[in-house]
Design a protein around this motif. Sequence first.
Motif, short mmCIF file in Angstrom:
data_model
loop_
_atom_site.label_atom_id
_atom_site.label_comp_id
_atom_site.label_asym_id
_atom_site.label_seq_id
_atom_site.Cartn_x
_atom_site.Cartn_y
_atom_site.Cartn_z
N ARG A 74 0.82 -1.21 0.00
CA ARG A 74 0.00 0.00 0.00
C ARG A 74 0.85 1.25 0.00
N ARG A 75 2.14 1.11 0.36
CA ARG A 75 3.01 2.28 0.44
C ARG A 75 4.07 2.31 -0.67
N ARG A 98 -7.45 -0.47 -11.55
CA ARG A 98 -6.29 -0.53 -10.65
C ARG A 98 -6.61 0.15 -9.31
N ALA A 99 -7.38 1.25 -9.38
CA ALA A 99 -7.77 1.93 -8.14
C ALA A 99 -8.61 1.00 -7.26
N GLN A 102 -6.46 -1.42 -5.53
CA GLN A 102 -5.70 -0.80 -4.44
C GLN A 102 -6.60 -0.39 -3.28
N VAL A 104 -9.22 1.71 -3.32
CA VAL A 104 -9.78 3.07 -3.36
C VAL A 104 -11.31 2.95 -3.36
N ARG A 109 -12.89 6.65 -7.26
CA ARG A 109 -12.05 6.05 -8.30
C ARG A 109 -11.96 6.91 -9.55
N VAL A 112 -9.65 9.82 -8.78
CA VAL A 112 -8.25 9.35 -8.67
C VAL A 112 -7.68 9.08 -10.05
N GLN A 145 -0.61 3.63 -13.23
CA GLN A 145 -1.21 2.57 -12.43
C GLN A 145 -0.38 2.28 -11.18
N HIS A 149 -2.10 5.25 -6.15
CA HIS A 149 -2.42 5.17 -4.73
C HIS A 149 -1.46 5.99 -3.87
N GLU A 150 -0.68 6.89 -4.54
CA GLU A 150 0.23 7.81 -3.85
C GLU A 150 1.25 7.08 -2.99
N PRO A 151 2.03 6.17 -3.57
CA PRO A 151 3.05 5.47 -2.77
C PRO A 151 4.18 6.41 -2.39
#
Length: 319
Positions: A74-75, A98-99, A102, A104, A109, A112, A145, A149-151
């Motif tokens: 997730r990170r 993909r969202a 992850q 979302v 979605r 995002v 992709q 999720h903003e890793p």
Amino acid sequence: MLEVENLVFDYPGHRALDDVSVRLERGTITALVGPNGAGKSTLMRLCAALDQPFSGTVRLDGEDVHANPRAAHRRMGFLPDFFGLYDDLTVAQCLQYRAAAQGVPRAQRKTVAETVAERLEIADRLGQKAGTLSRGLRQRLAIAQAVLHEPSFLMLDEPASGLDPSARIGLSGVLRNLARDGMTILVSSHILAELEDYSTHILMLRQGQVVDHAPLTTMGQVTERRVEIRLDFARPITELRRRLIAIGSIEVISCGIDEAIVVSDPDPSARAAMLVSVIEAGLPLASFAPERRSLQDIYLARMKAAAAERPPLRLVKPS
């Protein structure tokens, strides 16, 4: 940010990583380089918690990625060398799918997907099917992709493979923007000139061992005993080498008619004294700066030195 400690990984009959330790700081872009079989892809897979090491640990923000791989995923984002896209889905559908994967929430979605498409400069392709995109745009979609999720940590394995020069330049800009936003990036590639465009650090592997890890701003410039200085002159000078040597305190490495590479002590006061001596000798100095060797020159020199210093890696008998 990312801490790798004493990492060891074996394939049958072969040690792929041998006591690898490294630390990547937040917001840096590290070029992971080395010959084929050096362990680059293996290191990335271990950092992504896709393989279990024989020994050693990988920590992301202080947490062991192998103790809780789901939380680590997730990170982080990871784009392997060979990736797939759903060619019959549109760009928007690929991103929203993909969202969902992850975690979302459904209501977020679409937003995002649109946000990350804007970030990767593919917002004008949201309605286009992935199978109709050029190689460069497919690469951008794949990266989108990986980061939607903003890793905090992103790994890219050979991201510029097959891209034309224009697409590579675009990719460089994308990675620099991601790093400016605080993302830590590890990029493996054999295209050293491309890595030099955006990397802040270099991590060299050979036979599963770390050869060097340092900022690019310092590599190839300073050693413990000397620094290489480039002198550029305002006009061609007859017998430039002889005139520089005649100053008495300058060691000339190479010399042309209007430029030279010389050696100085790394102490700033020594460089200041050299600058004064060149000017007092009546030479029309136009610029005076540490010589920056290309990433390729640095890489070849380090690998040659490592080959001379380290014995061949021992084989591991399969159990």
